[in-house]
Scaffold this active site. Structure first.
Site, short mmCIF file in Angstrom:
data_model
loop_
_atom_site.label_atom_id
_atom_site.label_comp_id
_atom_site.label_asym_id
_atom_site.label_seq_id
_atom_site.Cartn_x
_atom_site.Cartn_y
_atom_site.Cartn_z
N ASP A 7 0.87 -1.16 0.00
CA ASP A 7 0.00 0.00 0.00
C ASP A 7 0.93 1.23 0.00
O ASP A 7 2.12 1.11 0.30
CB ASP A 7 -0.88 -0.04 1.25
CG ASP A 7 -1.70 1.22 1.42
OD1 ASP A 7 -2.40 1.61 0.46
OD2 ASP A 7 -1.63 1.82 2.50
N ASP A 9 -0.14 5.12 0.99
CA ASP A 9 -0.38 6.05 2.09
C ASP A 9 -0.43 5.32 3.43
O ASP A 9 -1.23 4.40 3.61
CB ASP A 9 -1.71 6.78 1.88
CG ASP A 9 -1.74 7.57 0.58
OD1 ASP A 9 -1.29 8.71 0.58
OD2 ASP A 9 -2.23 7.02 -0.43
N ASP A 169 -1.73 -1.05 5.86
CA ASP A 169 -2.00 -0.46 7.17
C ASP A 169 -3.47 -0.41 7.55
O ASP A 169 -3.82 0.09 8.62
CB ASP A 169 -1.45 0.97 7.22
CG ASP A 169 -2.20 1.92 6.27
OD1 ASP A 169 -2.51 1.50 5.13
OD2 ASP A 169 -2.49 3.06 6.67
#
Length: 222
Positions: A7, A9, A169
């Site tokens: 991922d 961000d 996240d």
């Protein structure tokens, strides 16, 4: 060669300062109050449009689709001009990517950010060349947690889903990996409205320097 899919961000780069600044710029233009930093940080992860929606819902506003489209356009224009003002890679990122590549891992990015913004950000941070593929929500017309974006990112990178690992996240990352049948490592320093441990990733790390060991441990167990 194993493929490690990241991922963007909250996993590779701490983009919250520029995303939140842009969100509040757009809200101010609408006459709305700013969202507190810690609250806005938890709104990141589903793409810019979803971030705006979450901010409006928190304010008790429900706007028509056309108005949301206009705000989204304003967000993208402002964010594109300020994408790397304060966004920075998380500590040890470059050393970790170098180590993974030296160990023969193929690296890719699968994000709900638009592809051109993702590439622009990674270009500005001089990270783009490290990835075999950089794919966003508009690349294939689907976004996480739809597993298709993950499968197609891996294919574009030249890898196989059966030998890949996702690193993320938030719930969209865990959900995409689970639906794709891919092992997933969660990071505790990112952006999520639900504690990442509660989502039960296969491995959990609190710092990027722990990632190579987690990857090795995970691959040995599969």
């Amino acid at each position: 060669m194993r493929t490690i899919v990241f991922d963007l961000d909250g996993t590779l780069v701490d983009t919250a300062p520029d995303l939140i600044s842009t969100l509040n710029f757009v809200l101010a233009d609408e006459g709305s109050p700013p969202v507190a930093y810690d609250d806005a940080r938890r709104m990141i992860g589903g793409g810019a449009r979803r971030m705006i929606e979450r901010a409006l819902i928190a304010e008790g506003r429900n706007v028509p689709a056309a108005e949301l489209d206009r705000m989204f356009g304003a967000f993208i224009a402002h964010y594109g001009a300020h994408i790397a003002d304060r966004s920075r890679p998380f500590p040890y990122l470059e050393a970790v990517l170098e180590r993974l590549a030296a160990e023969g891992r193929r690296l890719a990015v699968c994000t709900n950010k638009l592809e051109w913004l993702s590439k622009l950000l990674l270009d500005r941070l001089k990270l783009s060349a490290r990835f075999a593929a950089i794919c966003g929500a508009d690349t294939f017309g689907v976004a996480k947690p739809d597993p298709a974006i993950l499968h197609q990112t891996i294919a574009r990178a030249g890898g196989l889903s059966s030998t890949s690992v996702m690193v993320g996240d938030s719930g969209t990352d865990i959900g995409a990996a689970r639906r794709a049948g891919i092992s997933v490592i969660g990071v505790e320093f990112g952006y999520t409205d639900v504690p990442i441990a509660d989502l039960k990733p296969d491995r959990l790390i609190g710092h990027l320097r722990d990632l190579p060991g987690a990857v090795e441990s995970l691959l040995k167990s599969t």
